[in-house]
Design a protein around this motif. Structure first.
Motif, short mmCIF file in Angstrom:
data_model
loop_
_atom_site.label_atom_id
_atom_site.label_comp_id
_atom_site.label_asym_id
_atom_site.label_seq_id
_atom_site.Cartn_x
_atom_site.Cartn_y
_atom_site.Cartn_z
N ASN A 15 5.95 2.34 1.59
CA ASN A 15 4.79 2.16 2.46
C ASN A 15 4.60 0.66 2.73
O ASN A 15 4.43 -0.12 1.79
CB ASN A 15 3.55 2.75 1.78
CG ASN A 15 2.36 2.80 2.70
OD1 ASN A 15 2.43 2.38 3.83
ND2 ASN A 15 1.27 3.31 2.18
N PRO A 16 4.64 0.25 3.97
CA PRO A 16 4.53 -1.19 4.26
C PRO A 16 3.14 -1.75 3.95
O PRO A 16 3.00 -2.94 3.67
CB PRO A 16 4.83 -1.28 5.75
CG PRO A 16 4.54 0.08 6.28
CD PRO A 16 4.80 1.04 5.16
N THR A 17 2.13 -0.93 3.96
CA THR A 17 0.78 -1.39 3.62
C THR A 17 0.22 -0.51 2.51
O THR A 17 -0.52 0.44 2.77
CB THR A 17 -0.15 -1.34 4.85
OG1 THR A 17 -0.15 0.00 5.35
CG2 THR A 17 0.29 -2.31 5.92
N PRO A 18 0.56 -0.78 1.24
CA PRO A 18 0.04 0.03 0.15
C PRO A 18 -1.47 -0.17 0.01
O PRO A 18 -2.03 -1.12 0.56
CB PRO A 18 0.78 -0.49 -1.07
CG PRO A 18 1.18 -1.86 -0.72
CD PRO A 18 1.40 -1.86 0.77
N ASN A 19 -2.10 0.71 -0.69
CA ASN A 19 -3.55 0.62 -0.89
C ASN A 19 -3.85 -0.58 -1.78
O ASN A 19 -3.63 -0.54 -2.98
CB ASN A 19 -4.09 1.90 -1.54
CG ASN A 19 -3.93 3.08 -0.65
OD1 ASN A 19 -3.80 2.93 0.56
ND2 ASN A 19 -3.92 4.26 -1.22
#
Length: 77
Positions: A15-19
């Protein structure tokens, strides 16, 4: 068949933008967690004090010394 390979490729890409959380969000969570822990600890201490006053539980040495110090008076011997 092409759809299956695309799904596999999408699953393998991280995921390129993790939480991510901000420092403010973390500090808010930490304050809440500490407040909950201290409230729980205070409730346990209050219940223990009530049980000691009622004579329901056996006291440890510190509690016995605080509530009945005459037990530790060595001047009687």
């Amino acid at each position: 068949m092409g759809e299956e390979t695309e799904e596999r490729q999408q699953e393998s890409i991280p995921n390129p933008t993790p939480n991510r959380i901000t420092a403010a969000q973390f500090l808010n969570w930490k304050r809440q967690k500490d407040a909950d822990a201290s409230a729980k600890k205070a409730e346990v201490a209050r219940k223990r004090a009530e049980d000691i006053a009622a004579g329901v539980v056996q006291m440890n040495g510190r509690e016995l010394f605080q509530h009945e110090p005459w037990v530790f008076d060595n001047s009687l011997y």
